[in-house]
Design an enzyme around this catalytic site. Structure first.
Site, PDB file in Angstrom:
ATOM      1  N   ASN A 208       0.855  -1.192   0.000  1.00  0.00           N
ATOM      2  CA  ASN A 208       0.000   0.000   0.000  1.00  0.00           C
ATOM      3  C   ASN A 208       0.889   1.239   0.000  1.00  0.00           C
ATOM      4  O   ASN A 208       2.109   1.133  -0.030  1.00  0.00           O
ATOM      5  CB  ASN A 208      -0.959  -0.028   1.201  1.00  0.00           C
ATOM      6  CG  ASN A 208      -0.182  -0.119   2.498  1.00  0.00           C
ATOM      7  OD1 ASN A 208       0.550   0.801   2.869  1.00  0.00           O
ATOM      8  ND2 ASN A 208      -0.309  -1.258   3.188  1.00  0.00           N
ATOM      9  N   ASP A 277      -3.952  -6.867   4.995  1.00  0.00           N
ATOM     10  CA  ASP A 277      -4.927  -7.790   5.603  1.00  0.00           C
ATOM     11  C   ASP A 277      -4.786  -9.195   5.013  1.00  0.00           C
ATOM     12  O   ASP A 277      -5.152 -10.177   5.644  1.00  0.00           O
ATOM     13  CB  ASP A 277      -6.348  -7.277   5.369  1.00  0.00           C
ATOM     14  CG  ASP A 277      -6.626  -6.046   6.219  1.00  0.00           C
ATOM     15  OD1 ASP A 277      -6.148  -6.020   7.373  1.00  0.00           O
ATOM     16  OD2 ASP A 277      -7.282  -5.104   5.731  1.00  0.00           O
ATOM     17  N   LYS A 287       9.654 -16.323 -11.124  1.00  0.00           N
ATOM     18  CA  LYS A 287       8.784 -15.265 -11.644  1.00  0.00           C
ATOM     19  C   LYS A 287       7.608 -15.869 -12.414  1.00  0.00           C
ATOM     20  O   LYS A 287       7.820 -16.701 -13.321  1.00  0.00           O
ATOM     21  CB  LYS A 287       9.617 -14.353 -12.554  1.00  0.00           C
ATOM     22  CG  LYS A 287       8.855 -13.142 -13.028  1.00  0.00           C
ATOM     23  CD  LYS A 287       9.711 -12.311 -13.979  1.00  0.00           C
ATOM     24  CE  LYS A 287       8.843 -11.318 -14.720  1.00  0.00           C
ATOM     25  NZ  LYS A 287       9.505 -10.767 -15.872  1.00  0.00           N
ATOM     26  N   PHE A 321      -4.555   2.749  14.706  1.00  0.00           N
ATOM     27  CA  PHE A 321      -4.911   3.735  13.691  1.00  0.00           C
ATOM     28  C   PHE A 321      -5.968   3.113  12.789  1.00  0.00           C
ATOM     29  O   PHE A 321      -5.949   1.896  12.568  1.00  0.00           O
ATOM     30  CB  PHE A 321      -3.690   4.103  12.826  1.00  0.00           C
ATOM     31  CG  PHE A 321      -2.837   5.190  13.396  1.00  0.00           C
ATOM     32  CD1 PHE A 321      -2.055   4.963  14.514  1.00  0.00           C
ATOM     33  CD2 PHE A 321      -2.818   6.454  12.820  1.00  0.00           C
ATOM     34  CE1 PHE A 321      -1.261   5.964  15.048  1.00  0.00           C
ATOM     35  CE2 PHE A 321      -2.028   7.466  13.334  1.00  0.00           C
ATOM     36  CZ  PHE A 321      -1.247   7.234  14.449  1.00  0.00           C
ATOM     37  N   LYS A 335     -13.299  -0.790  15.466  1.00  0.00           N
ATOM     38  CA  LYS A 335     -11.915  -1.272  15.655  1.00  0.00           C
ATOM     39  C   LYS A 335     -11.460  -1.038  17.094  1.00  0.00           C
ATOM     40  O   LYS A 335     -10.781  -1.878  17.684  1.00  0.00           O
ATOM     41  CB  LYS A 335     -10.967  -0.578  14.671  1.00  0.00           C
ATOM     42  CG  LYS A 335     -11.147  -1.102  13.252  1.00  0.00           C
ATOM     43  CD  LYS A 335     -10.320  -0.365  12.211  1.00  0.00           C
ATOM     44  CE  LYS A 335     -10.692  -0.853  10.821  1.00  0.00           C
ATOM     45  NZ  LYS A 335     -10.074  -0.098   9.744  1.00  0.00           N
TER      46      LYS A 335
HETATM   47  O1  PMT Z   1       2.809   5.918   6.653  1.00  0.00           O
HETATM   48  P1  PMT Z   1       2.138   7.206   6.227  1.00  0.00           P
HETATM   49  O2  PMT Z   1       2.311   7.512   4.769  1.00  0.00           O
HETATM   50  O3  PMT Z   1       2.530   8.343   7.100  1.00  0.00           O
HETATM   51  O4  PMT Z   1       0.565   7.008   6.431  1.00  0.00           O
HETATM   52  C1  PMT Z   1       0.074   6.841   7.717  1.00  0.00           C
HETATM   53  C2  PMT Z   1      -1.073   5.822   7.746  1.00  0.00           C
HETATM   54  C3  PMT Z   1      -2.248   6.375   6.972  1.00  0.00           C
HETATM   55  C4  PMT Z   1      -0.624   4.482   7.161  1.00  0.00           C
HETATM   56  C5  PMT Z   1      -1.410   5.596   9.262  1.00  0.00           C
HETATM   57  O5  PMT Z   1      -1.552   6.816   9.856  1.00  0.00           O
HETATM   58  C6  PMT Z   1      -2.659   4.748   9.429  1.00  0.00           C
HETATM   59  O6  PMT Z   1      -3.772   5.239   9.429  1.00  0.00           O
HETATM   60  N1  PMT Z   1      -2.443   3.408   9.622  1.00  0.00           N
HETATM   61  C7  PMT Z   1      -3.504   2.448   9.760  1.00  0.00           C
HETATM   62  C8  PMT Z   1      -3.959   1.984   8.409  1.00  0.00           C
HETATM   63  C9  PMT Z   1      -5.215   1.138   8.462  1.00  0.00           C
HETATM   64  O7  PMT Z   1      -6.199   1.441   7.865  1.00  0.00           O
HETATM   65  O8  PMT Z   1      -5.172   0.143   9.272  1.00  0.00           O
HETATM   66  P2  PMT Z   1      -6.375  -0.959   9.428  1.00  0.00           P
HETATM   67  O9  PMT Z   1      -7.687  -0.292   9.515  1.00  0.00           O
HETATM   68  O10 PMT Z   1      -6.167  -1.983   8.399  1.00  0.00           O
HETATM   69  O11 PMT Z   1      -5.978  -1.518  10.812  1.00  0.00           O
HETATM   70  C10 PMT Z   1      -6.378  -0.928  12.051  1.00  0.00           C
HETATM   71  C11 PMT Z   1      -5.254  -1.095  13.050  1.00  0.00           C
HETATM   72  O12 PMT Z   1      -4.931  -2.484  13.195  1.00  0.00           O
HETATM   73  C12 PMT Z   1      -3.970  -0.409  12.652  1.00  0.00           C
HETATM   74  O13 PMT Z   1      -3.408   0.154  13.811  1.00  0.00           O
HETATM   75  C13 PMT Z   1      -3.112  -1.532  12.088  1.00  0.00           C
HETATM   76  O14 PMT Z   1      -1.722  -1.279  12.298  1.00  0.00           O
HETATM   77  C14 PMT Z   1      -3.585  -2.753  12.868  1.00  0.00           C
HETATM   78  N2  PMT Z   1      -3.499  -4.015  12.111  1.00  0.00           N
HETATM   79  C15 PMT Z   1      -4.176  -4.179  10.969  1.00  0.00           C
HETATM   80  C16 PMT Z   1      -4.117  -5.388  10.296  1.00  0.00           C
HETATM   81  C17 PMT Z   1      -3.330  -6.418  10.816  1.00  0.00           C
HETATM   82  N3  PMT Z   1      -3.211  -7.589  10.219  1.00  0.00           N
HETATM   83  N4  PMT Z   1      -2.648  -6.232  11.952  1.00  0.00           N
HETATM   84  C18 PMT Z   1      -2.723  -5.038  12.612  1.00  0.00           C
HETATM   85  O15 PMT Z   1      -2.094  -4.868  13.660  1.00  0.00           O
END
Ligand code: PMT
Length: 398
Positions: A208, A277, A287, A321, A335
């Site tokens: 991403n 995810d 490849k 986040f 979340k």
């Molecule tokens: O890196 P930058 O360019 O500065 O951008 C910052 C950002 C937009 C990436 C960051 O600020 C942000 O928002 N990160 C979370 C991205 C997201 O949408 O995460 P999520 O909704 O998929 O997951 C929610 C939370 O669970 C996050 O804290 C994530 O780290 C965590 N997670 C998600 C999936 C997974 N398999 N394990 C996790 O721990």
């Protein structure tokens, strides 16, 4: 933090004096008001006009200057300073201050200031290792003076070794740290940043647009506020923040291993990373060749690292986040609840000015106790400070 601060920069005589020019540029760019004091020897290397032009203030050179002395120049400068930096600092200036000698504009101003003083030494390796110099430095350290240590390398005098002025960026970071309250001292904070990469074959991957900027801003700010910081970072182009321990990872599985392996040693975990995810069910060892107009890659779910931490018997303080393009509040609150978080930073990434791979974010913070705080567009550095303020306030209540 550094914006509108009065910084007095003392420049001593040495070939590294030219590097102080870059330091003035970094400080003024960050919004500091910089006043330069040059020793007579410094003026042999760089002209006052260069510093005057960059700092937009007259450069102080003489102790007995009739115009400046109408307001007792060295005292008013000393009083006005929020921080004093001496870069490059010679063995001579360090020896003089350690001995209480005040015989020119720079030494009298340093002696008269109540502001923190940060020395960035630069000298010949034999001068640096001389026990007299070392004793002077240790004495000043004991008295609370700060030092940004020189680095090793080829010296202007032809010698190789310790004594090269630290990089202007490192001195700048040390200045930031000196101006920052250590309200997170004694705290251990684990931060994740950047994207993960899920490999399809040796040359392709799913990822991403995360740049790591948000997580790195948090790591830098937490370290400056006194925390011991572990940064677990996906692939980014960013330099490791000074004083932060970084573990570089590639995939979500790598990140899971490092986060779970270290979490028990940390009071706080902040997950700013954008973790994939899903990952390809199979990673092809060679490849993949194109065949047909369409193709299908079978994806399997990655474990949710944050949710796993939330299920620990005694979870650390957890900050997640959520980057959302729609239903920001609903998705973020889900979340917060599902992952058993203390804080969720809901990131509105529907515009091009916030979220992935830009310097700004627009965030809404939701807390476990049901309260929330909404913030408009701001730099990631500023948002990092706000998030850490909330964490510090909540930790101090425990
Ligand atoms: O890196 P930058 O360019 O500065 O951008 C910052 C950002 C937009 C990436 C960051 O600020 C942000 O928002 N990160 C979370 C991205 C997201 O949408 O995460 P999520 O909704 O998929 O997951 C929610 C939370 O669970 C996050 O804290 C994530 O780290 C965590 N997670 C998600 C999936 C997974 N398999 N394990 C996790 O721990």
């Amino acid at each position: 933090m550094i914006e509108h601060k009065n910084i007095v920069l003392g420049v001593c005589g040495g070939i590294a004096a030219f590097k102080a020019i870059e330091l003035v540029r970094l400080l003024t760019k960050a919004g500091a008001d910089v006043h330069v004091v040059m020793t007579q020897a410094a003026r042999e290397f760089v002209t006052p006009l260069t510093f005057q032009t960059l700092s937009s203030h007259p450069v102080h050179t003489e102790l007995f200057n009739l115009i400046a002395e109408q307001e007792i120049g060295h005292i008013s400068l000393a009083d006005r300073a929020d921080l004093f930096i001496v870069a490059p600092a010679t063995a001579n200036i360090i020896g003089k201050i350690a001995s209480g000698i005040a015989d020119d504009m720079l030494t009298t101003t340093i002696m008269a200031t109540k502001a923190p003083v940060l020395f960035a030494p630069a000298m010949n390796v034999n001068m640096f290792t001389n026990p007299i110099y070392q004793e002077n430095e240790q004495k000043l350290r004991r008295l609370g003076y700060l030092f940004e240590a020189p680095v090793s390398g080829g010296l202007a005098c032809g010698w190789e070794g310790m004594g090269k002025l630290a990089a202007p960026e490192a001195i700048f970071e040390a200045a930031l740290s000196a101006l920052t309250d250590k309200d997170l001292a004694g705290r251990n904070i684990l931060i994740t940043a950047g994207p993960t990469r899920e490999e399809i074959d040796p040359v392709r991957y799913i990822s991403n647009h995360s740049s790591g900027k948000m997580g790195y801003a948090l790591a830098r700010a937490a370290q400056q506020r006194g925390a011991r910081v572990l940064l677990i970072s996906g692939p980014t182009a960013l330099a490791k923040p000074v004083g932060v321990h970084r573990i570089s990872v590639t995939s979500a599985a790598d990140m899971l291993r490092e986060v779970i392996g270290n979490a028990a040693d940390y009071d706080v975990v902040i997950k700013a990373a954008a973790v994939a995810d899903y990952r390809p069910q199979l990673r092809n060892s060679t490849k993949l060749k194109k065949k047909g107009d369409t193709t299908t890659i079978e994806l399997v779910r990655n474990p949710d690292i944050l949710a796993g931490l939330g299920k620990m018997e005694q979870p650390p303080f957890l900050v997640g986040f959520a980057a959302e393009t729609d239903a920001l509040v609903k998705n973020s609150l889900e979340k917060l609840c599902e992952k058993n978080l203390d804080i969720i930073v809901a990131n509105d990434v529907s515009g091009t000015d916030a979220g992935f791979n830009v310097d700004t974010n627009r965030a809404h913070l939701f807390f476990k106790d049901g309260s929330s705080s909404e913030y408009g567009l701001m730099t990631k550095d500023r948002l990092a400070g706000i998030i850490l303020d909330h964490i510090a306030a909540r930790l101090s209540k425990d």
